[in-house]
Write a protein that holds these residues in place. Structure first.
Motif, PDB file in Angstrom:
ATOM      1  N   GLN A 153      36.221  42.238  44.863  1.00 58.79           N
ATOM      2  CA  GLN A 153      36.711  43.614  44.894  1.00 58.79           C
ATOM      3  C   GLN A 153      37.811  43.774  43.844  1.00 58.79           C
ATOM      4  O   GLN A 153      38.771  43.014  43.813  1.00 58.79           O
ATOM      5  CB  GLN A 153      37.262  43.929  46.277  1.00 58.79           C
ATOM      6  CG  GLN A 153      37.792  45.350  46.404  1.00 58.79           C
ATOM      7  CD  GLN A 153      38.396  45.615  47.773  1.00 58.79           C
ATOM      8  OE1 GLN A 153      38.445  44.730  48.621  1.00 58.79           O
ATOM      9  NE2 GLN A 153      38.867  46.830  47.982  1.00 58.79           N
ATOM     10  N   VAL A 154      37.644  44.759  42.983  1.00 59.81           N
ATOM     11  CA  VAL A 154      38.627  45.015  41.944  1.00 59.81           C
ATOM     12  C   VAL A 154      39.808  45.777  42.539  1.00 59.81           C
ATOM     13  O   VAL A 154      39.629  46.817  43.170  1.00 59.81           O
ATOM     14  CB  VAL A 154      37.986  45.820  40.805  1.00 59.81           C
ATOM     15  CG1 VAL A 154      39.033  46.269  39.808  1.00 59.81           C
ATOM     16  CG2 VAL A 154      36.898  44.996  40.113  1.00 59.81           C
ATOM     17  N   SER A 174      43.333  41.649  41.302  1.00 57.73           N
ATOM     18  CA  SER A 174      42.354  40.774  41.942  1.00 57.73           C
ATOM     19  C   SER A 174      40.968  41.305  41.584  1.00 57.73           C
ATOM     20  O   SER A 174      40.771  42.502  41.402  1.00 57.73           O
ATOM     21  CB  SER A 174      42.541  40.729  43.454  1.00 57.73           C
ATOM     22  OG  SER A 174      42.449  42.035  44.008  1.00 57.73           O
ATOM     23  N   GLY A 175      40.045  40.377  41.453  1.00 55.12           N
ATOM     24  CA  GLY A 175      38.676  40.777  41.127  1.00 55.12           C
ATOM     25  C   GLY A 175      38.396  40.879  39.646  1.00 55.12           C
ATOM     26  O   GLY A 175      37.240  41.082  39.256  1.00 55.12           O
TER      27      GLY A 175
END
Length: 124
Positions: free
Chosen positions: A1-2, A25-26
């Motif tokens: 997940q961005v 993150s991601g």
């Protein structure tokens, strides 16, 4: 997940300093230009700075120039906004945003990913 997550906001007295963090993150933030924006209620979100991924240079708004500094820690997948000599007019919600390709760093629509924001309040 961005995802982009800002942290480090809070209450600080005029003249004080804060360091905001923007952690991704991601995806790898190293390959993205990262902008910082701020917004107060009833006003447009305004650009504060942008850290380029290509040459590592930063661009600042007139209000931020000389007081704010951006930096990057690729090991932590994080970009920082170091703010000093804070003024009451710096009070706002601060957002970080990331884009793979940047032309006009001040334009919100050039950024692909946004964080949720962190509140900075400068008050005695």
């Amino acid at each position: 997940q961005v995802q982009l997550v800002e942290s480090g906001g809070g209450l600080v007295q005029p003249g004080g300093s804060l360091r905001l963090s923007c952690t991704a993150s991601g995806f790898s933030l190293e390959h993205y230009a990262v902008g910082w924006f701020r917004q107060v209620p009833g006003k447009e979100r305004e650009a504060v700075s942008c850290l380029s991924q290509s040459d590592g240079r930063s661009t600042y708004s007139d209000s931020a120039k000389g007081r704010f500094t951006t930096s990057r820690d690729n090991d932590k997948n994080t970009v920082y906004l170091q703010m000093k000599s804070l003024k009451p007019e710096d009070t706002a919600v601060y957002y970080c945003a990331a884009t793979y390709a940047i032309t006009h760093w001040e334009r919100k629509d050039e950024y692909d990913y946004w964080g949720q924001g962190t509140q900075v309040t400068v008050s005695s």
